[in-house]
Design a protein around this motif. Structure first.
Motif, PDB file in Angstrom:
ATOM      1  N   ALA A 102      39.100  38.661  38.980  1.00 22.29           N
ATOM      2  CA  ALA A 102      39.568  39.335  37.770  1.00 22.29           C
ATOM      3  C   ALA A 102      40.826  38.659  37.235  1.00 22.29           C
ATOM      4  O   ALA A 102      40.955  38.458  36.025  1.00 22.29           O
ATOM      5  CB  ALA A 102      39.841  40.806  38.051  1.00 22.29           C
ATOM      6  N   GLU A 103      41.738  38.292  38.129  1.00 23.91           N
ATOM      7  CA  GLU A 103      42.977  37.639  37.700  1.00 23.91           C
ATOM      8  C   GLU A 103      42.712  36.246  37.146  1.00 23.91           C
ATOM      9  O   GLU A 103      43.320  35.836  36.169  1.00 23.91           O
ATOM     10  CB  GLU A 103      43.961  37.533  38.867  1.00 23.91           C
ATOM     11  N   LYS A 104      41.789  35.525  37.768  1.00 19.31           N
ATOM     12  CA  LYS A 104      41.542  34.139  37.392  1.00 19.31           C
ATOM     13  C   LYS A 104      40.705  34.013  36.119  1.00 19.31           C
ATOM     14  O   LYS A 104      41.042  33.261  35.216  1.00 19.31           O
ATOM     15  CB  LYS A 104      40.839  33.417  38.542  1.00 19.31           C
ATOM     16  N   PHE A 105      39.599  34.755  36.043  1.00 19.39           N
ATOM     17  CA  PHE A 105      38.661  34.571  34.943  1.00 19.39           C
ATOM     18  C   PHE A 105      38.793  35.599  33.817  1.00 19.39           C
ATOM     19  O   PHE A 105      38.348  35.357  32.702  1.00 19.39           O
ATOM     20  CB  PHE A 105      37.217  34.592  35.466  1.00 19.39           C
ATOM     21  N   TYR A 106      39.382  36.762  34.101  1.00 20.67           N
ATOM     22  CA  TYR A 106      39.479  37.818  33.092  1.00 20.67           C
ATOM     23  C   TYR A 106      40.901  38.384  32.999  1.00 20.67           C
ATOM     24  O   TYR A 106      41.093  39.597  33.050  1.00 20.67           O
ATOM     25  CB  TYR A 106      38.487  38.939  33.420  1.00 20.67           C
ATOM     26  N   PRO A 107      41.907  37.538  32.848  1.00 21.20           N
ATOM     27  CA  PRO A 107      43.285  38.044  32.847  1.00 21.20           C
ATOM     28  C   PRO A 107      43.597  38.968  31.670  1.00 21.20           C
ATOM     29  O   PRO A 107      44.459  39.835  31.783  1.00 21.20           O
ATOM     30  CB  PRO A 107      44.128  36.771  32.789  1.00 21.20           C
ATOM     31  N   GLN A 108      42.902  38.800  30.561  1.00 23.37           N
ATOM     32  CA  GLN A 108      43.172  39.641  29.392  1.00 23.37           C
ATOM     33  C   GLN A 108      42.393  40.956  29.423  1.00 23.37           C
ATOM     34  O   GLN A 108      42.639  41.839  28.613  1.00 23.37           O
ATOM     35  CB  GLN A 108      42.860  38.878  28.111  1.00 23.37           C
ATOM     36  N   ASP A 109      41.461  41.090  30.360  1.00 24.17           N
ATOM     37  CA  ASP A 109      40.638  42.288  30.432  1.00 24.17           C
ATOM     38  C   ASP A 109      41.186  43.340  31.391  1.00 24.17           C
ATOM     39  O   ASP A 109      40.695  44.462  31.416  1.00 24.17           O
ATOM     40  CB  ASP A 109      39.209  41.916  30.850  1.00 24.17           C
TER      41      ASP A 109
ATOM     42  N   LEU B  44      34.329  44.890  36.233  1.00 29.95           N
ATOM     43  CA  LEU B  44      34.291  43.481  36.642  1.00 29.95           C
ATOM     44  C   LEU B  44      32.847  42.987  36.772  1.00 29.95           C
ATOM     45  O   LEU B  44      32.518  41.899  36.308  1.00 29.95           O
ATOM     46  CB  LEU B  44      35.041  43.290  37.958  1.00 29.95           C
ATOM     47  N   ILE B  45      31.989  43.787  37.364  1.00 30.76           N
ATOM     48  CA  ILE B  45      30.579  43.400  37.502  1.00 30.76           C
ATOM     49  C   ILE B  45      29.949  43.198  36.131  1.00 30.76           C
ATOM     50  O   ILE B  45      29.228  42.230  35.898  1.00 30.76           O
ATOM     51  CB  ILE B  45      29.800  44.461  38.311  1.00 30.76           C
ATOM     52  N   ARG B  46      30.221  44.091  35.209  1.00 28.82           N
ATOM     53  CA  ARG B  46      29.643  43.975  33.860  1.00 28.82           C
ATOM     54  C   ARG B  46      30.167  42.726  33.140  1.00 28.82           C
ATOM     55  O   ARG B  46      29.420  42.063  32.424  1.00 28.82           O
ATOM     56  CB  ARG B  46      29.919  45.233  33.046  1.00 28.82           C
ATOM     57  N   LEU B  47      31.421  42.407  33.330  1.00 30.52           N
ATOM     58  CA  LEU B  47      31.968  41.191  32.722  1.00 30.52           C
ATOM     59  C   LEU B  47      31.293  39.952  33.309  1.00 30.52           C
ATOM     60  O   LEU B  47      30.945  39.021  32.575  1.00 30.52           O
ATOM     61  CB  LEU B  47      33.482  41.112  32.943  1.00 30.52           C
ATOM     62  N   VAL B  48      31.104  39.945  34.612  1.00 32.15           N
ATOM     63  CA  VAL B  48      30.451  38.801  35.260  1.00 32.15           C
ATOM     64  C   VAL B  48      29.005  38.673  34.794  1.00 32.15           C
ATOM     65  O   VAL B  48      28.508  37.570  34.559  1.00 32.15           O
ATOM     66  CB  VAL B  48      30.529  38.931  36.803  1.00 32.15           C
ATOM     67  N   LEU B  49      28.328  39.793  34.618  1.00 28.42           N
ATOM     68  CA  LEU B  49      26.927  39.757  34.183  1.00 28.42           C
ATOM     69  C   LEU B  49      26.770  39.270  32.745  1.00 28.42           C
ATOM     70  O   LEU B  49      25.724  38.735  32.384  1.00 28.42           O
ATOM     71  CB  LEU B  49      26.272  41.133  34.343  1.00 28.42           C
TER      72      LEU B  49
END
Length: 136
Positions: free
Chosen positions: A2-9, A63-68
């Protein structure tokens, strides 16, 4: 992740909640009848929804939904570049960027473009204001 790929989320507080949820998740989910044999993220997401675990583990669910959704957005981008190669050939290399972008939008979004017919577009354009040449 989450920190690495979705810092703004995720805010700092949400990241802290996510870490706490993961600790509880590690002891809860392996013992749950429905979720213990899940092998993919999409099945886990579906299992979270069916068992209402998505309410208990809101940050993990997010996080799962963002990855999907990542593969979908990546595929769309790759498809756009592939289409750009087809549209912008050697003969049309002198095409200006705006004209190229307009053509690519129609080509990439062809499913949407199929819903419009040329005559209705011409009628709408003609009705906007008087023109020197009448469209028919």
């Amino acid at each position: 992740m989450a920190e690495k790929f979705y810092p703004q989320d995720f805010t700092r507080q949400e990241l802290h909640i996510l870490r706490s949820e993961l600790i509880i998740y590690e002891s809860d989910v392996p013992h749950h009848d429905v979720l213990k044999n899940v092998t993919t993220l999409s099945k886990l997401c579906r299992g979270f929804f069916e068992t209402k675990r998505s309410q208990r583990y809101q940050m993990i669910d997010r996080l799962i939904r963002l990855v999907l959704t990542l593969p979908v957005s990546t595929a769309t981008t790759e498809r756009a570049f592939s289409d750009m190669k087809r549209v912008k050939t050697i003969l049309s290399n002198k095409m200006e960027n705006d004209f190229l972008a307009d053509n690519l939008i129609v080509h990439i979004e062809k499913e949407l473009a199929e819903n419009y017919d040329t005559d209705s577009i011409i009628k709408d354009f003609a009705s906007i204001q008087e023109r020197r040449v009448q469209f028919e």
